[in-house]
Every structure is written in structure tokens, then in C-alpha cells.
Write an enzyme that holds these catalytic residues in place. Structure first.
Site, PDB file in Angstrom:
ATOM      1  CG  HIS A 198      -2.141  -0.849   1.228  1.00  0.00           C
ATOM      2  ND1 HIS A 198      -2.896  -0.469   0.156  1.00  0.00           N
ATOM      3  CD2 HIS A 198      -2.651  -1.225   2.215  1.00  0.00           C
ATOM      4  CE1 HIS A 198      -4.317  -1.312   0.152  1.00  0.00           C
ATOM      5  NE2 HIS A 198      -3.642  -1.965   1.703  1.00  0.00           N
ATOM      6  NE  ARG A 341      -3.950  -6.605 -19.356  1.00  0.00           N
ATOM      7  CZ  ARG A 341      -3.003  -6.709 -18.910  1.00  0.00           C
ATOM      8  NH1 ARG A 341      -1.695  -6.727 -20.060  1.00  0.00           N
ATOM      9  NH2 ARG A 341      -2.750  -7.178 -17.138  1.00  0.00           N
ATOM     10  CD  GLU A 440      -0.172 -10.868 -22.767  1.00  0.00           C
ATOM     11  OE1 GLU A 440       0.641 -10.565 -22.418  1.00  0.00           O
ATOM     12  OE2 GLU A 440      -1.248 -11.065 -23.051  1.00  0.00           O
ATOM     13  CG  ASP A 464       3.148 -11.920 -20.324  1.00  0.00           C
ATOM     14  OD1 ASP A 464       3.482 -13.043 -18.763  1.00  0.00           O
ATOM     15  OD2 ASP A 464       2.107 -11.283 -19.843  1.00  0.00           O
ATOM     16  NE  ARG A 474       5.612 -10.711 -16.677  1.00  0.00           N
ATOM     17  CZ  ARG A 474       4.573  -9.598 -17.255  1.00  0.00           C
ATOM     18  NH1 ARG A 474       3.692 -10.168 -17.903  1.00  0.00           N
ATOM     19  NH2 ARG A 474       4.484  -8.966 -16.378  1.00  0.00           N
ATOM     20  CB  CYS A 511       1.391  -2.234 -23.955  1.00  0.00           C
ATOM     21  SG  CYS A 511       1.065  -4.219 -24.202  1.00  0.00           S
TER      22      CYS A 511
HETATM   23  C1  PEP Z   1       3.090  -7.183 -21.235  1.00  0.00           C
HETATM   24  O1  PEP Z   1       2.749  -8.742 -20.845  1.00  0.00           O
HETATM   25  O2  PEP Z   1       4.132  -7.326 -22.088  1.00  0.00           O
HETATM   26  C2  PEP Z   1       2.319  -6.642 -20.959  1.00  0.00           C
HETATM   27  C3  PEP Z   1       1.658  -5.948 -21.454  1.00  0.00           C
HETATM   28  O3  PEP Z   1       1.017  -7.324 -20.267  1.00  0.00           O
HETATM   29  P1  PEP Z   1       1.595  -7.294 -18.278  1.00  0.00           P
HETATM   30  O4  PEP Z   1       2.879  -7.074 -18.115  1.00  0.00           O
HETATM   31  O5  PEP Z   1      -0.034  -6.309 -17.535  1.00  0.00           O
HETATM   32  O6  PEP Z   1       0.915  -8.971 -18.492  1.00  0.00           O
HETATM   33 MG    MG Z   2       1.302  -9.954 -20.875  1.00  0.00          MG
END
Ligand code: PEP
Ligand code: MG
Length: 588
Positions: A198, A341, A440, A464, A474, A511
């Protein structure tokens, strides 16, 4: 009791909210209350239960009062956390179990409550998800309040902090943070917590520097000690020498001047010197971040992660809640577009009642769109909220973790069903709302030509994609050396996806974090990506490097990269290219 004064002592913690600040320490609660454990007679039992319920009521009243006293609208936005605390106070298990223990075991209320906490802790410990485990702290904040009320101890009068201080605490409860007068707070430091605690979330959103996870801060610091914290690197200096102070302050000046300089690019068009425009957008998780997105020059929201709406609570968000949040999002970012999303829960984030922590491989499990297709009521509620908001501003819908055509067709069928329901109920929405697929998963990238016929846009999620394509977790630090964005496989995948999309006449966004790295951004530009979405703070530096480049030179850079067979060769080539091309600018 004062601890021995530390001089020029350094501790490394976790940077939770960026910024360098210097200030006097204000220590909150160094010692935890000691809990008396007493056995009681049968005749005292009901009196003890009453005492417990009275402490609960007192705690409720205090929280309500704290909430009512919050005047600052910035802070008020976060006051829902106090509602969560009140909900915990009303929890059947907490109340009933404790009362039962008092009656059955004939023990005092403090001891009985401690039993209940142990039980709840065991349940929380079984949860692997870091975010949810953090939520256990909410329970403890509430319990600490009940204990203090049972013991008749005074609560720290945080509201009365004077001067500009750095607040030092073992952990900060949201109630603590929310009742502080933020004008007096230069920074926060805590012994425990991580990037999603938090304190971290709140301080980032309020723009107050913070370092968490320092472990021993409260045992080494005395109230009034001079502290310097760097919320980016996670460094803390206690009673630093003049020389150390100066070096921190010098770094602060450099960062500030870099930020000032780089912010000049925020309002300029994202366009190369040979006139190729790129849409730079922001990734956000809370609507409160829209102002930061705008300040840093985002042309819309390329990724609004909706998970936070579902976390930190016991029930599910209602359609109306979804609608109100998304409506605020589209109205605030108007006339630009917001890309929403749908829920990407699972993997490393779980919902309390749907925890699939018994999955052997959560990243390969019931995650994102798979979860939504199974729990269709949850999915439809979100889609209805999104569609209703589409009548108030421009938005697109993005489906996460699409693995192939069948999945996107199923998601679209549900969307159509929801649309029909809205038409029938005469509720307005954008009939032409665009939909996109996150790319992804390797199977999606390989079938991008087929998927491109089904959607209006792609958004490549490299966070991802790299994990799945290279089989590298990751979040596992032991294999992080294998997490290589410039791996030839990744470059080939991205190139293929862009080709498929463009052949089908749809745009491709990226993204993942990769887009926020200026050198990578140049490569992605050369690969023909149409839109970049990244954390707001990175937008100006990416804009700067794009404006200094020519599209044609980035295309030929990319062509050369395909002659190499390893990620290190590519890294090395790119580094040399950047150094030659931008000798004056440190853009990495
Ligand atoms: C990604 O996987 O690159 C992505 C933008 O989504 P997240 O990081 O929320 O899994
Ligand atoms: Mg992702």
C-alpha cells in the site's frame, strides 16, 4: 528508549516511489504492543465478549472519523482502503471466531483475537501471490487498532505532525497514511513491504518519495535523525556527513534538470526527422495516473490494466463500478482514445475466491482470457461496464493472452451477446467499438495472419511474449540473464507480427516494457510498429530519441540486426550504433 545514534550509516531498501529527499525522521510506533494473555472464569466470559465488541465498535468509529476528516481530494480518492478496513472489522470469522474462543477456551479477548489472527495468517500464508499476501497486512493494521483499543493505548497522533518530515515506520497502514497532512511529509520509509504494498502504491500515486523493505530502519533510527532517501534506487542514509548530503543533493539537481530538459519534449509531436509519426501512449493501472500521462505527453492510453479494480477487496466490482471508472477514464483522456484491457487475472495475480494457487504452472494456467471465458458472468459484467462507457468517449477493448483464432472468436461472441443485451435494454454504447488482441503467446504470433482478420488492432505484450517464447519466467531472478528482448527469436517474432498485421491493414502497438527503452524504441520504430505504449515517465525520453532519428536509418539498423545469431551480438551492435549516432546524448 533511544537506540545508539547512527552516523553516516547506509541501508539498502526497495525504491518504491522516485525522488530524493532530505528530512528529519518522524518515528511511528517503534514497539509493538505486548499482548496480555489471561485465563478467565466462566462468569466473566460474557463481559469479555462485550469488551471485545466494544473495542471493535471503537475501531469502527475511529476509522469513520479518519475518513470524514480527509479534506484533500487527492487523498480522498484513496479512502476506499478505510472502507476495506471497516469491512474487515465486520467480518463474521473475525468476530464470531474470537467470541467463540473467549467462550470456549475461557481466555481474555486479546489472546482470543491472537488465536483468530493465527488461523487467518495460516490461510494467507498458503497464498503464493505477492499482491494478495500483501493484503494480509490490512488484517494486521486492523488487528493492531483493535489491540490498542482493548489495551486502552493511544494511537499515534499522526494528524498533528509538524514541519517537513520523513515518516519512519515498521509498516504504514493506509489509515495512517490517509490521515497525515501531506504538506508535512517529505517521504516515507518502512521496514517491510514491496513494490506493490500500500505504501508503495499510495506514495507513487501521491508523488511522495518512498523506500520500503529496509528491514532494520525502525531499529536504527531515532526520531529527529537526519535522513536522506532515494526513492528510485532504494538508498537510505542516516545522519549523513556534509559530503554525502552534498553528493545526494547534487544527484537530485542532475535528475531534476534532466527531467526539466526531457519534459520539454512532452508536448512536441512524436515524429521522426523524415516525418514519420508514431503514436506514443501511456500504460496505466489507475485513473489517477491520467494526469501524469498527459503531463508526459501521452496521446491516449494504450493499456489500461484493469486488475486493480478486482484486487484489494472481497467482493467483485459491480457493472456500475466498472462503468463509473471507465467513464471517468474516457472523459479524462478525451479526445484521445483509451484502450481498456479486460481482466488479466491469474498467472502472478489471483482473486481471493478464485485462487488457483494449486496450479503447478500458474503462468500456463487459468489466466486472463481463459479465466474470463470460464467465469463468463464476471467477464460479461466487465464488458457491459466498458460498453456503457463507450457512449461517453473513445475507447477500444483489448483481450489479453489470446492463443489463437478460436479463443478470439469466443470472446467476440460473448461481446456480441453483451451488446445485444444493451440494445434490448436501450442502453447506448459505441456500436463500432474496436477490439484488439494482445500478442504475447508464441502461438498467437505464429498465427498472426489469421488473427489479424478477427480484430481491429494488435498490441504486442513483450513482457509475456519474451517469457513464453524463451521459456524464461519473467519474475524469476535466477534466469533473468536469459530474459533478452533482443534475442533473434524475439526480433523475428515481432517482425512477423508486424508484417501480418500490415498485410491485413491493421495497426500494431507494443505495450510491453521494451518500448520504454530508447534504444529498443528505435529498433521497434524500424520494424514498423505504429503505436508505442509505456509507463508515462518514459514517454518524453522516447519521444526525444524518436525526434532525433530518421525512420529510414532505423530501418537499415534493423536490417543489419537480422544478420546476427545471438542476443549479445545484437546488443553490442546496437550499443555501438547508438554511441556513434548520438555521441552527445546518453539515452539508455
Ligand atoms: C505484457 O505482457 O507485455 C503486458 C503489457 O502485459 P502485463 O505486463 O500486464 O502482463
Ligand atoms: Mg502480459
Amino acid at each position: 528508549m533511544a537506540v545508539q545514534q547512527q552516523v553516516n550509516k547506509f541501508i539498502q531498501g526497495i525504491g518504491a516511489s522516485p525522488g530524493i529527499v532530505i528530512g528529519k525522521a518522524y518515528l511511528l510506533e517503534r514497539f509493538k504492543v505486548r499482548l496480555p494473555q489471561r485465563r478467565i472464569d466462566g462468569g466473566q466470559v460474557e463481559e469479555e465478549v462485550k469488551r471485545f465488541l466494544h473495542a471493535i465498535q471503537e475501531s469502527r468509529d475511529q476509522l469513520t472519523e479518519i475518513k470524514e476528516k480527509i479534506l484533500d481530494p487527492q487523498v480522498r480518492k484513496h479512502s476506499f482502503i478505510l472502507d476495506v478496513h471497516v469491512m474487515i472489522l465486520n467480518d463474521e470469522m473475525l468476530l464470531q471466531d474470537t467470541a467463540d474462543t473467549i467462550r470456549k477456551k475461557k481466555v481474555n479477548a486479546e489472546w482470543a483475537l491472537d488465536f483468530t489472527l493465527e488461523k487467518l495468517d495460516t490461510a494467507f500464508n498458503a497464498i503464493e501471490d505477492e499482491y494478495l499476501r500483501e493484503r494480509r497486512s490490512d488484517l494486521h493494521y486492523v488487528a493492531a487498532r483493535i489491540f490498542r483499543n482493548l489495551l486502552g493505548k493511544k494511537h499515534d497522533d499522526i494528524a498533528k505532525i509538524k514541519g517537513k518530515v520523513i515518516v519512519v515506520a515498521h509498516d504504514l497502514s493506509p489509515a495512517d497514511t490517509l490521515q497525515m497532512n501531506l504538506e508535512h511529509i517529505a517521504g516515507f520509509i518502512t521496514d517491510i513491504g514491496g513494490k506493490v504494498s500500500h505504501t508503495a502504491i499510495l506514495s507513487r500515486s501521491l508523488g511522495i518519495p518512498a523506500v520500503v523493505g529496509l528491514e532494520v530502519a525502525t531499529s536504527l533510527i531515532n526520531g529527529g535523525d537526519l535522513l536522506i532517501i532515494d526513492g528510485e534506487t532504494g538508498e537510505l542514509a542516516i545522519n549523513p556527513t556534509e559530503e554525502v548530503s552534498q553528493s545526494f543533493l547534487e544527484r537530485k539537481r542532475r535528475i531534476k534538470s534532466f527531467e526539466r530538459e526531457i519534459l520539454k519534449y512532452a508536448s512536441l509531436p512524436a515524429e521522426t526527422r523524415d516525418g514519420v509519426g508514431i503514436r506514443l501512449q501511456a500504460n496505466i493501472e489507475m485513473v489517477e495516473e491520467i494526469s501524469s500521462a498527459k503531463k508526459h505527453g501521452a496521446e491516449g492510453i494504450g493499456l489500461y490494466r484493469t486488475e486493480i479494480l478486482y484486487l484489494n477487496r472481497k467482493d467483485l466490482p459491480t457493472e456500475e463500478e466498472h462503468f463509473q471508472i471507465y467513464r471517468r477514464l474516457v472523459e479524462d483522456i478525451s479526445p484521445a482514445t483509451a484502450t481498456i484491457r479486460t481482466l488479466d487475472i491469474g498467472g502472478d495475480k489471483f482473486l481471493p475466491d478464485y485462487s488457483k494457487n494449486n496450479e503447478m504452472n500458474p503462468a500456463l494456467g487459468l489466466r486472463a482470457i481463459r479465466f474470463s471465458m470460464k467465469e463468463t458472468d464476471i467477464f460479461k459484467t466487465q464488458l457491459r461496464g466498458i460498453l456503457r462507457a463507450s457512449a461517453h468517449g473513445k475507447l477500444r477493448i483489448l483481450f489479453p493472452m489470446i492463443s489463437g483464432v478460436e479463443e478470439i472468436q469466443q470472446a467476440k461472441a460473448i461481446l456480441e451477446e453483451v451488446k445485444k443485451g444493451l440494445v434490448k435494454a436501450k442502453i447506448p454504447f459505441d456500436q463500432e467499438v474496436e477490439i484488439g488482441a494482445m500478442i504475447e503467446i508464441p502461438s498467437a504470433s505464429v498465427t498472426a495472419d489469421l488473427l489479424a482478420r478477427e480484430v481491429n488492432f494488435f498490441s504486442i505484450g513483450t513482457n509475456d511474449l519474451i517469457q513464453y517464447a524463451l521459456a524464461v519466467d519473467r519474475i524469476n531472478e535466477h534466469v533473468s540473464y536469459l530474459y533478452e528482448p533482443l534475442h533473434p527469436a524475439i526480433l523475428r517474432i515481432i517482425r512477423g507480427v508486424v508484417q501480418s498485421a500490415h498485410q491485413a491493414g491493421i495497426p500494431v502497438a507494443i505495450c510491453g516494457e521494451m518500448a520504454a527503452e530508447p534504444a529498443y524504441a528505435l529498433i521497434l520504430l524500424g520494424m514498423g510498429l505504429d503505436e508505442f505504449s509505456m509507463n508515462p515517465i518514459s514517454i518524453p525520453k522516447v519521444k526525444k530519441v524518436l525526434r532525433m532519428s530518421r525512420f529510414e536509418e532505423t530501418r537499415s539498423l534493423v536490417e543489419q540486426l537480422f544478420q546476427f545469431s545471438t542476443a549479445s551480438e545484437i546488443e553490442c551492435f546496437v550499443k555501438n550504433w547508438i554511441t556513434k549516432r548520438f555521441p552527445e546524448d546518453f539515452i539508455q
